[in-house]
Scaffold this motif. Structure first.
Motif, PDB file in Angstrom:
ATOM      1  N   SER A 121     115.986 -40.125  28.564  1.00  0.00           N
ATOM      2  CA  SER A 121     115.764 -39.530  29.848  1.00  0.00           C
ATOM      3  C   SER A 121     116.579 -38.338  29.979  1.00  0.00           C
ATOM      4  N   GLY A 124     117.317 -35.946  27.842  1.00  0.00           N
ATOM      5  CA  GLY A 124     116.231 -34.702  27.677  1.00  0.00           C
ATOM      6  C   GLY A 124     116.434 -33.862  28.735  1.00  0.00           C
ATOM      7  N   ILE A 142     105.847 -31.216  27.336  1.00  0.00           N
ATOM      8  CA  ILE A 142     106.634 -31.702  26.507  1.00  0.00           C
ATOM      9  C   ILE A 142     108.787 -32.081  26.382  1.00  0.00           C
ATOM     10  N   THR A 143     108.110 -31.918  27.935  1.00  0.00           N
ATOM     11  CA  THR A 143     109.759 -32.700  28.933  1.00  0.00           C
ATOM     12  C   THR A 143     109.625 -33.512  30.097  1.00  0.00           C
ATOM     13  N   VAL A 152     104.541 -36.041  27.839  1.00  0.00           N
ATOM     14  CA  VAL A 152     105.472 -36.427  26.499  1.00  0.00           C
ATOM     15  C   VAL A 152     107.219 -36.030  27.017  1.00  0.00           C
ATOM     16  N   ASN A 153     107.993 -36.590  27.072  1.00  0.00           N
ATOM     17  CA  ASN A 153     109.065 -36.277  27.397  1.00  0.00           C
ATOM     18  C   ASN A 153     109.842 -36.336  25.947  1.00  0.00           C
ATOM     19  N   LEU A 154     109.983 -35.233  24.825  1.00  0.00           N
ATOM     20  CA  LEU A 154     109.598 -34.862  23.672  1.00  0.00           C
ATOM     21  C   LEU A 154     111.677 -35.228  22.984  1.00  0.00           C
ATOM     22  N   PRO A 155     112.015 -33.965  23.594  1.00  0.00           N
ATOM     23  CA  PRO A 155     113.734 -34.479  23.729  1.00  0.00           C
ATOM     24  C   PRO A 155     114.219 -35.606  23.473  1.00  0.00           C
ATOM     25  N   MET A 157     113.150 -38.748  22.706  1.00  0.00           N
ATOM     26  CA  MET A 157     111.979 -39.283  21.833  1.00  0.00           C
ATOM     27  C   MET A 157     113.017 -39.168  20.783  1.00  0.00           C
ATOM     28  N   PHE A 158     113.167 -37.593  20.799  1.00  0.00           N
ATOM     29  CA  PHE A 158     114.341 -36.672  19.584  1.00  0.00           C
ATOM     30  C   PHE A 158     115.497 -37.611  19.698  1.00  0.00           C
ATOM     31  N   GLY A 361     109.588 -41.123  26.289  1.00  0.00           N
ATOM     32  CA  GLY A 361     108.911 -40.123  25.992  1.00  0.00           C
ATOM     33  C   GLY A 361     107.699 -40.335  27.326  1.00  0.00           C
TER      34      GLY A 361
END
Length: 468
Positions: A121, A124, A142-143, A152-155, A157-158, A361
């Motif tokens: 987290s 991100g 998405i952040t 969703v916090n995609l960074p 998760m990535f 995420g």
């Protein structure tokens, strides 16, 4: 009682090929620093200062360091004499018994899982801050997690998934990447300190204890999370060239470095701006922007983006090793001990990693950190007591490192853990007790029935009956 049956020390030592023993003292020290320094200093410092301790968060870090050092002394003796990838789980299995080992193993897995999600987290947030410098603004949907107005916090998760691929390549290849990440992280922190110290104002330290002494201790319980990483180092023991020498040096030296960095960063951070402004996930780059040093802020953000990945690396590495060991002992399904050609427990790695990615995420960072702290503290308390039992159970072992002043130091370690646990908030305790109940239920439903020790004892009894 069979729930307190213990493993023999000879049966838990990992038989790793010499070609897989690639970690030196430097590698281990960097892994330990990498597993410790991360969100604790780059994210939690500001949040704990703003919500719990104020500028006295520096004292909270000192208290946390004292507790951590006592526990590390206990870890050093056990990890150097029982070099197993099971870490805390194996230490308690050899000394305190199966049910406590099961609780210890799953608590460490859950704690590292939440730690990984917390770190992701923060990663991100720093990525977003870095992109802002170039006027690149990712959509909030998405952040940010749902409770913060996003989807969703995609960074975040990535970052977890990327590390899973790196660890899957094997210890020899992934250690080079990890060492580079750790060195980058340390350089970035020193840049922040060297630049930030010139913008410190004494007035920002007033009042130094805005939340009173209780805030200092509550803060200490929260920031203790920042020192958690011993098990990641202990779990790497089978891959170390000289574990009896490297493990104590790696654990103790890395903690000393981390404590000095934490206190320094917290003093500079709360000196640059009022603690009230620090309830942000990218505190280091945020404060540099406040004083007009956007160029340095960009460097710090970039370095942090690279460096924080080392904590995600260590968390995934430790959890996969512990779950694999528990699986080999029959306490978890056999599928979790399945390894790929690089000797990586691939099913455990990806199972835990993907769950961590989902939590990163969608869940709140501070809540995850508090729960991770209480889980770590319970396990560290058990490991401290394990030293006393280990001394009595195996008095004749030649120890390369001995915890000083036994039983005083182990009792002090367990006492510190209990003290910090009781300074955490009630809602953290409620969730922890519920999770603990589920862990115990799962032990009686699965672990107790499938234990390798139980199967071996049953076979021995059957052979005796046949002979009679």
């Amino acid at each position: 009682m069979d729930i307190f049956r213990t493993q023999k020390m000879s049966s838990v030592l990992n038989h790793i090929g010499e070609n897989e023993k690639t970690l030196s003292i430097l590698d281990l020290t960097l892994m330990s620093i990498g597993s410790v320094i991360g969100t604790g200093v780059m994210v939690l410092t500001g949040i704990v200062a703003a919500t719990e301790a104020g500028p006295s968060v520096a004292i909270s870090f000192v208290i946390g360091a004292i507790a951590a050092m006592v526990i590390v002394l206990c870890y050093s003796e056990l990890s150097s004499n029982i070099p197993s990838s099971g870490g805390s789980y194996t230490f308690t299995y050899v000394t305190l018994g199966e049910i406590l080992a099961y609780v210890s193993g799953l608590c460490i897995v859950i704690a590292y899982l939440l730690s990984m999600a917390t770190v992701a987290s923060g990663w991100g947030a720093y990525l977003t801050s870095f992109l802002d410098v170039f006027n690149i603004y990712l959509p909030k949907a998405i952040t940010a997690i749902p409770s913060q107005g996003g989807f969703v916090n995609l960074p975040a998760m990535f970052s977890v998934v990327m590390i899973l691929f790196i660890i899957s390549a094997g210890t020899k290849d992934s250690k080079k990447f990890n060492n580079a990440m750790v060195i980058t992280k340390i350089v970035v922190i020193f840049i922040f300190l060297l630049v930030g110290v010139f913008y410190v104002k004494k007035t920002n330290y007033e009042p130094f204890l805005p939340y009173g002494t209780s805030g200092v201790f509550t803060g200490a319980a929260s920031v203790f999370f920042a020192y958690c990483g011993f098990d990641a180092t202990a779990s790497a023991a089978p891959y170390v060239k000289n574990p009896k020498k490297a493990l104590p040096i790696g654990l103790i030296s890395s903690l000393a470095v981390c404590a000095a960095i934490y206190v320094g960063v917290s003093l500079v951070l709360t000196g640059i701006t009022s603690y009230k402004n620090l309830n942000v996930p990218d505190a280091l780059s945020y404060t540099l922007k406040l004083v007009g040093r956007s160029n340095v802020s960009m460097i710090v953000s970039l370095g942090t983006i690279i460096g924080i990945l080392a904590v995600i690396f260590a968390s995934n590495f430790a959890t996969s090793q512990i779950m694999s060991t528990m699986s080999r002992d029959g306490l978890l399904p056999k599928v979790f001990s399945k390894k790929n050609k690089k000797d990586v427990p691939i099913v455990s790695l990806w199972s835990v990693g993907l769950v961590g990615a989902v939590l990163a995420g969608f869940c709140n960072l501070k809540d995850l950190a508090n729960f991770a702290s209480i889980a770590f503290l319970l396990v560290y308390g058990m490991v401290s007591i394990s030293v006393i039992v280990f001394r009595k159970k195996y008095p004749d072992i030649k120890r390369s490192f001995k915890t000083p002043l036994v039983p005083f130091v182990p009792i002090l370690g367990a006492g510190c853990c209990l003290f910090l646990m009781f300074n955490l908030k009630l809602n953290t305790w409620i969730v922890f007790i519920i999770v603990l109940c589920f862990i115990l239920i799962s032990y009686f439903l699965y672990g107790k029935k499938h234990s390798i020790i139980k199967e071996n004892d049953t076979l021995k009894e059957a052979k005796k009956d046949e002979q009679n």
